[in-house]
Scaffold this motif. Structure first.
Motif, PDB file in Angstrom:
ATOM      1  N   ALA A 166      -7.282   7.269 -10.671  1.00  0.00           N
ATOM      2  CA  ALA A 166      -6.112   8.053 -11.071  1.00  0.00           C
ATOM      3  C   ALA A 166      -5.742   9.072 -10.003  1.00  0.00           C
ATOM      4  O   ALA A 166      -4.560   9.274  -9.695  1.00  0.00           O
ATOM      5  N   ASP A 167      -6.751   9.721  -9.424  1.00  0.00           N
ATOM      6  CA  ASP A 167      -6.502  10.712  -8.382  1.00  0.00           C
ATOM      7  C   ASP A 167      -5.864  10.059  -7.156  1.00  0.00           C
ATOM      8  O   ASP A 167      -4.911  10.597  -6.582  1.00  0.00           O
ATOM      9  N   ALA A 168      -6.373   8.876  -6.773  1.00  0.00           N
ATOM     10  CA  ALA A 168      -5.820   8.182  -5.614  1.00  0.00           C
ATOM     11  C   ALA A 168      -4.399   7.692  -5.887  1.00  0.00           C
ATOM     12  O   ALA A 168      -3.515   7.798  -5.026  1.00  0.00           O
ATOM     13  N   LEU A 174      -0.749   0.986   3.955  1.00  0.00           N
ATOM     14  CA  LEU A 174      -2.175   0.670   3.957  1.00  0.00           C
ATOM     15  C   LEU A 174      -2.895   1.347   2.793  1.00  0.00           C
ATOM     16  O   LEU A 174      -3.769   0.742   2.145  1.00  0.00           O
ATOM     17  N   SER A 175      -2.526   2.598   2.516  1.00  0.00           N
ATOM     18  CA  SER A 175      -3.168   3.319   1.411  1.00  0.00           C
ATOM     19  C   SER A 175      -2.861   2.657   0.072  1.00  0.00           C
ATOM     20  O   SER A 175      -3.733   2.579  -0.806  1.00  0.00           O
ATOM     21  N   TRP A 176      -1.630   2.133  -0.092  1.00  0.00           N
ATOM     22  CA  TRP A 176      -1.282   1.431  -1.317  1.00  0.00           C
ATOM     23  C   TRP A 176      -2.024   0.103  -1.425  1.00  0.00           C
ATOM     24  O   TRP A 176      -2.474  -0.279  -2.512  1.00  0.00           O
ATOM     25  N   VAL A 177      -2.168  -0.589  -0.313  1.00  0.00           N
ATOM     26  CA  VAL A 177      -2.890  -1.871  -0.315  1.00  0.00           C
ATOM     27  C   VAL A 177      -4.360  -1.638  -0.675  1.00  0.00           C
ATOM     28  O   VAL A 177      -4.926  -2.365  -1.509  1.00  0.00           O
ATOM     29  N   LEU A 178      -4.965  -0.639  -0.061  1.00  0.00           N
ATOM     30  CA  LEU A 178      -6.369  -0.338  -0.341  1.00  0.00           C
ATOM     31  C   LEU A 178      -6.555   0.073  -1.802  1.00  0.00           C
ATOM     32  O   LEU A 178      -7.539  -0.316  -2.447  1.00  0.00           O
ATOM     33  N   LEU A 179      -5.615   0.857  -2.315  1.00  0.00           N
ATOM     34  CA  LEU A 179      -5.695   1.267  -3.714  1.00  0.00           C
ATOM     35  C   LEU A 179      -5.576   0.060  -4.636  1.00  0.00           C
ATOM     36  O   LEU A 179      -6.305  -0.061  -5.630  1.00  0.00           O
ATOM     37  N   GLY A 180      -4.649  -0.854  -4.303  1.00  0.00           N
ATOM     38  CA  GLY A 180      -4.487  -2.058  -5.103  1.00  0.00           C
ATOM     39  C   GLY A 180      -5.759  -2.900  -5.133  1.00  0.00           C
ATOM     40  O   GLY A 180      -6.161  -3.411  -6.189  1.00  0.00           O
TER      41      GLY A 180
END
Length: 247
Positions: A233-235, A9-15
């Motif tokens: 970048a931080d995320a 989920l964190s990768w999807v939100l970041l994308g």
């Protein structure tokens, strides 16, 4: 399973956030409407030097080059001073790296310009100096904090010193090293704006132009994307750090 879903989920939100960021900096009409609404009294609300996409690309390239060099140099020196042959230089390296970060960015640029000229090179040199300390320090801390019995067990299995370094020490210290790289990159994104004072371009160009012309629209045109870039970048590096720690 829940932790795995959380990572996905964190990768999807970041994308999604990165996609929105690219769309935002690609549409100058949106920016003009937004800044015109904020500052209706300004005759010009967009910096004429280039589009936001061009400025972000210039800014990102400076950060990538400087942070890449800082990572290579910082990890290499960190490994060297934790070896028996280089341990005597550990206090000196720590002191010099700390001293390097105490210099103001403008002073570093002023000293670098006579040697490297204006623009990209002196800015990268200043960013390299500023970004080196977190990576170097975290590399040393990560390797030094590995329990001695772990190393003894590895040597007892017949591993050489190089095998212990690459198979045991660096993998165990990787999370701490990644944390240092994350801090370094975020610092460099903010510090890179100073490079515009010597013609390096990037998101510092509208900020400096806005300060000179007393145009707050120009300042926001550079400051908002710089803040969003630092957050991205931080995320991104935070997600990589979490993935490594759970691998």
């Amino acid at each position: 399973m829940t932790e795995k879903r959380s990572r996905v989920l964190s990768w999807v939100l970041l994308g999604l956030f990165l996609l929105a960021f690219v769309l935002l900096i690609s549409n100058m009409a949106w920016w003009e409407s937004f800044l015109r609404w904020l500052f209706p009294g300004e005759k010009q609300v967009l910096h004429p030097r280039g589009t936001l996409l061009e400025l972000v690309t210039e800014h990102l390239w400076m950060v990538i080059v400087s942070s890449g060099l800082a990572t290579i140099i910082g990890i290499s020196i960190g490994v060297l001073v934790t070896r028996p042959m280089g341990r005597q230089y550990l206090p000196l390296v720590s002191s010099l790296s700390s001293l390097g970060q105490t210099f103001p960015p403008v002073a570093v640029l002023a000293l670098a310009v006579p040697l490297l000229g204006f623009g990209f090179k002196p800015t990268v040199a200043a960013l390299l100096l500023y970004g080196l300390l977190p990576i170097l320090r975290n590399t040393i801390v990560g390797i030094e904090n590995i329990p001695a019995d772990v190393r003894e067990a590895a040597y007892g299995m017949g591993m050489s010193s190089w095998q212990v370094l690459f198979r045991i020490e660096l993998p165990l210290a990787l999370k701490v090293i990644m944390s240092g790289i994350r801090i370094s990159v975020v610092i460099n994104i903010g510090t890179a704006t100073v490079g515009a004072t010597i013609g390096a371009g990037g998101l510092g160009s509208p900020i400096i132009a806005g300060l000179v012309a007393e145009n707050p629209a120009f300042v926001l045109e550079g400051a908002i994307p710089a803040a969003l870039l630092a957050f991205s970048a931080d995320a991104l590096l935070g997600n990589i750090e979490k993935t490594i720690s759970t691998a």
